[in-house]
Enzyme design. Structure first.
Site, short mmCIF file in Angstrom:
data_model
loop_
_atom_site.label_atom_id
_atom_site.label_comp_id
_atom_site.label_asym_id
_atom_site.label_seq_id
_atom_site.Cartn_x
_atom_site.Cartn_y
_atom_site.Cartn_z
N LYS A 36 0.82 -1.21 0.00
CA LYS A 36 0.00 0.00 0.00
C LYS A 36 0.85 1.27 0.00
CE LYS A 36 -0.68 0.03 4.93
NZ LYS A 36 -0.21 1.30 5.49
N THR A 37 2.00 1.23 0.67
CA THR A 37 2.86 2.40 0.64
C THR A 37 3.35 2.66 -0.77
OG1 THR A 37 3.56 1.79 2.84
CG2 THR A 37 4.81 3.52 1.78
N ASP A 221 -3.56 7.58 4.51
CA ASP A 221 -3.06 6.25 4.82
C ASP A 221 -3.71 5.77 6.12
OD1 ASP A 221 -1.61 3.98 4.63
OD2 ASP A 221 0.30 4.86 5.23
N GLU A 222 -3.75 4.49 6.35
CA GLU A 222 -4.31 3.91 7.59
C GLU A 222 -5.68 4.49 7.89
OE1 GLU A 222 -2.72 1.52 8.86
OE2 GLU A 222 -0.56 1.86 8.87
N GLN A 257 -6.90 -4.36 10.39
CA GLN A 257 -5.73 -3.90 11.16
C GLN A 257 -6.04 -2.69 12.01
OE1 GLN A 257 -1.79 -4.14 9.12
NE2 GLN A 257 -3.02 -4.64 7.34
N ARG A 618 2.91 -10.05 10.38
CA ARG A 618 4.22 -9.40 10.30
C ARG A 618 5.28 -10.36 9.81
NH1 ARG A 618 2.56 -5.25 9.25
NH2 ARG A 618 0.59 -6.36 9.24
#
Length: 757
Positions: A36-37, A221-222, A257, A618
């Site tokens: 996504k980044t 973002d997020e 998340q 992770r």
DNA sequence: AACTAGCATTTTTTT
DNA sequence: AATGCTAGTT
């Protein structure tokens, strides 16, 4: 101009769509490790380099400084430094602070406002409660602050606060008073930054239009971590109501998340967004570039238990890889010992320490692990814990600087007026407050007129009368601060700090010869080092800039990845956004994960599950899941029940280990095999019936099987000699002195599997 | 006013 | 177990 093909090359279809859909609102639901980044940075580059949008029309919002910094770095390479300079990239709070400073003419504070941190907030609440004559026991300042903060996150001002209970009625009164305190200090708290911005944009159409025209393209973002205030702000900026406006909003997030509900985040904003922007284009990023399929399957099985969500089918081309290892240790020491052993085994086989991370629920869990690592000489890096900016000495010196910068900052004044001790106690303080009140002055003004002897005591009410000692102490303090204030526009921040350290006696007070004093002194020096970054600015601007950046900074970003090859220790919360080849998750027990405070609320429980999911995802190659039989919590040792989340892991993805090796389905007990779930404890079969292990057979012979002097072997600690043994509640408790580094240990014979040699 | 002993509390974290 | 806060003592 950039070549679009080159830019889009190397992206998968969904990613490419997310980058190149530049008209109309877009919602990117990005699973973990789905790039996504990469999508966000490439989208910015695409807008600037291919579509030709001037960079200053773009705003990219993140939640952490670290994320903002990373985005800047990655963008620099794509669009070059000139365009980067014109972009608005930053955290919600930083962007809001900048906007508000520019728009203060219509607001009840001026552009030199300070930003109160949690500590100042608490002081302000306490101040408000003193003003209202309220008891701190009945109304815990912490809880009141929590209520105020949630209200602000919901965009509720003090005057609109509706109280559903008597407690809230009082909280509402404190809220009003608290705002008065804030305004008197020319201060905003973190929540104000968002609330004031959101309400300004909502209620002042001309301001809103200006910013809408400037920022034609928004990226967030997020997104699952946004709260109501942040959502409202984005909504205003993207003109959701205006059907003709382009509302080019691109939100990237993953509801699975979302782990910050407890501070106001509401992942349902994702649903809200879809409703507010009916034509929004939803793009799912499901290809994972991080983990093995086995890890993804396990993670998916865990998260699919949560209801009301868009299910994503994460897949990976990286193959199945290793199974997850489930390990039960006797206690947290053994758990740590197992981690140490596994890391040693992996590094002996050519692995790097830096590839390993240990992720736990609570910071308290790090202690045992650190202990074990130190003894085993394993290099490690601890993320979080007691943070730099939270240290007393750092806060004290920042308070000195803040006060010098803005003498109206009475929270800072309250913090430093008697630190180091200079005989100004509660008595002198109340008297000073009374003088200020009587003369209609701020505390600092009252101090100044006291020093100048402007107002004779006879003109003041008796409560404001000072004796010679109190007067002397206050005047001395005034003189020292006046000198620093006189220098604030002449000296750069670091020299000002030096001067303050000297004048205030703080330096002398710290350097008391103890090791702790030395530590604290070093922290102050580190702060001084930070001040050096502002040398290129004039002293005036430098101090202001430093204080703002410190107020909005945390040190997780400063800590960086750390130097050298080290194991990383961090909480599950701070692990979000990171990845490691090998991940250990200790403490997978009821009351830890899920945490005891979350256990009876379904929403909180769902969030704990997401936290587990974040941990699982992770890992790139290998996951170790561990729990203990007995854990010491808050000083007392109790039986621990394996986390309910472990039961949701698919059978095929797990491999169980006991201290003696792999437990295969064949040598597992019948009960475990026949149960619908795959969790089976690796402790001896006789205890599997339930947690009532105290009723187990070893109690049968009510005498110890080992006695002092016996030589024994332990699977982890090796050879040792029994020091003493006793039977307690049916468990044989043995104290063993181990040969080598392990030292003396108290063990339960039955679970520690001590073998007599 | 400064120091000290006893008492309660105990998540997660950013800004 | 450890920390921070309150209340009591010096």
């Amino acid at each position: 101009m950039l070549d679009p093909d080159q830019l889009l090359n190397g992206l998968n279809d969904a990613q490419r769509q997310a980058v190149a859909t530049v008209e109309g609102p877009v919602l990117v639901l990005a699973g973990p490790g789905s790039g996504k980044t990469r999508v966000l940075t490439h989208r910015v580059a695409y807008l600037i380099g291919v579509v030709g949008v001037p960079a200053w029309h773009l705003m990219s919002v993140t939640f952490t400084n670290k994320a903002a910094k990373e985005m800047k770095e990655r963008l620099g390479g794509l669009i070059g430094p000139a365009a980067l300079d014109q972009l608005t990239i930053g955290t919600f709070h930083a962007i809001c602070a900048r906007l508000l400073r520019r728009e203060t003419q219509a607001l009840p504070f001026d552009d030199r406002f300070v930003i109160f941190d949690t500590d100042d907030q608490l002081r302000a609440v306490k101040q408000a409660m003193v003003d209202l004559n309220l008891d701190e026991k009945t109304y815990r300042p912490q809880s009141v602050l929590g209520a105020i903060s949630s209200a602000k996150n919901e965009l509720i001002r003090a005057e609109d606060f509706v109280a559903p209970s008597y407690w809230h009625e009082v909280a509402g009164r404190i809220y009003k008073r608290y705002q008065t305190v804030l305004r008197a200090n020319n201060a905003l708290d973190f929540d104000d930054l968002l609330l004031e911005t959101a309400l300004l944009l909502r209620d002042d159409e001309s301001v809103a239009r200006r910013y809408r025209e400037r920022y034609g393209f928004l990226m967030v973002d997020e997104f699952q971590d946004t709260n109501t205030a942040q959502y409202a702000m984005l909504r205003s900026l993207s003109a959701a109501e205006d059907k003709d406006a382009p509302h080019n909003l691109c939100a990237v997030g993953d509801e699975d998340q979302s782990i910050y509900r407890w501070r106001g985040a509401d992942y349902r904003n994702i649903t809200r967004l879809r409703k507010d922007f009916p034509g929004i284009k939803v793009i799912l990023l499901e290809q994972n570039y991080r983990s093995s399929q086995t890890i993804l399957d396990a993670a998916r099985a865990v998260i699919d238990v949560n209801a009301h969500r868009t299910k994503k089918a994460l897949w990976s081309e990286l193959g199945d890889g290793d199974k997850l290892t489930l390990f039960e240790a006797y206690d947290e020491q053994e758990e740590a010992a197992y981690i140490v052993r596994e890391i040693q085994r992996r590094t002996a086989g050519g692995g790097r320490y830096g590839d390993c991370a240990i992720m736990y629920r609570t910071n308290a869990q790090s202690r045992v692990l650190e202990d074990a690592f130190v003894r085993a000489h394993i290099p490690y890096q601890l993320v979080g814990g007691t943070r730099f900016y939270e240290r007393r000495e750092v806060r004290d010196m920042l308070a000195y600087l803040r006060f010098v910068h803005n003498p109206r900052d009475e929270m800072a004044l309250g913090r430093i007026i008697n630190v180091p001790p200079r005989a100004i106690g509660p008595k002198a303080l109340t008297t000073l407050a009374a003088r200020a009140q009587a003369a209609g002055q701020s505390l600092w003004e009252a101090l100044c007129s006291l020093a100048a002897d402007e107002i004779p005591d006879e003109l003041l009410p008796p409560a404001a009368h000072l004796d010679a000692r109190g007067r002397g102490a206050l005047v001395r303090f005034q003189q020292l601060m006046a000198e620093a204030i006189a220098n604030r526009d002449l000296l750069p921040a670091d020299q000002l700090l030096d001067q303050l350290l000297d004048l205030s006696g703080y330096a002398r007070w710290l350097k008391d010869g103890t090791e702790e004093g030395q530590d604290r002194w070093e922290n102050v020096q580190e702060l001084r080092g930070l001040a050096l970054d502002y040398h290129h600015l004039s002293p005036q601007e430098g101090l202001g800039a430093m204080l703002e950046s410190v107020a909005l900074a945390s040190d997780t970003d400063a800590m960086g990845q750390g130097e050298g090859d080290r194991v990383t220790l961090l909480t599950l919360h701070s692990a979000k956004g990171l990845e490691y080849p090998v991940v250990f998750m200790p403490g997978l027990e009821e009351r830890i994960l899920p945490h005891s405070r979350s256990i009876d609320d379904p929403e909180s429980l769902a969030e704990e599950r997401r936290l587990f999911y974040v941990g699982l995802t992770r890992a790139m190659r290998k996951l170790y899941l561990m729990h203990v039989f007995r854990r010491t919590l808050y000083g007392s040792s109790e039986m621990a029940e394996p986390s309910r989340f472990l039961r949701d892991l698919p059978a095929g993805s797990l491999e169980q280990r006991s201290k003696s090796g792999v437990v295969t389905p064949n040598n597992r007990s019948a009960t475990a095999r026949s149960s619908a779930t795959t969790w089976a404890p690796s402790r001896p079969p006789q205890t599997q019936a339930g947690a009532s292990a105290a009723a187990a057979p070893a109690a049968a012979s009510n005498k110890a099987q080992l006695k002092a002097g016996d030589r024994v072997r332990h699977s982890h600690f090796g050879a040792g000699v029994v020091v003493s043994s006793a039977v307690k509640d049916g468990d044989e408790e043995v104290t063993v002195a181990f040969v080598g580094g392990a030292g003396v240990k108290k063990l339960m014979q039955r679970f520690a599997k001590l073998e007599k040699v």
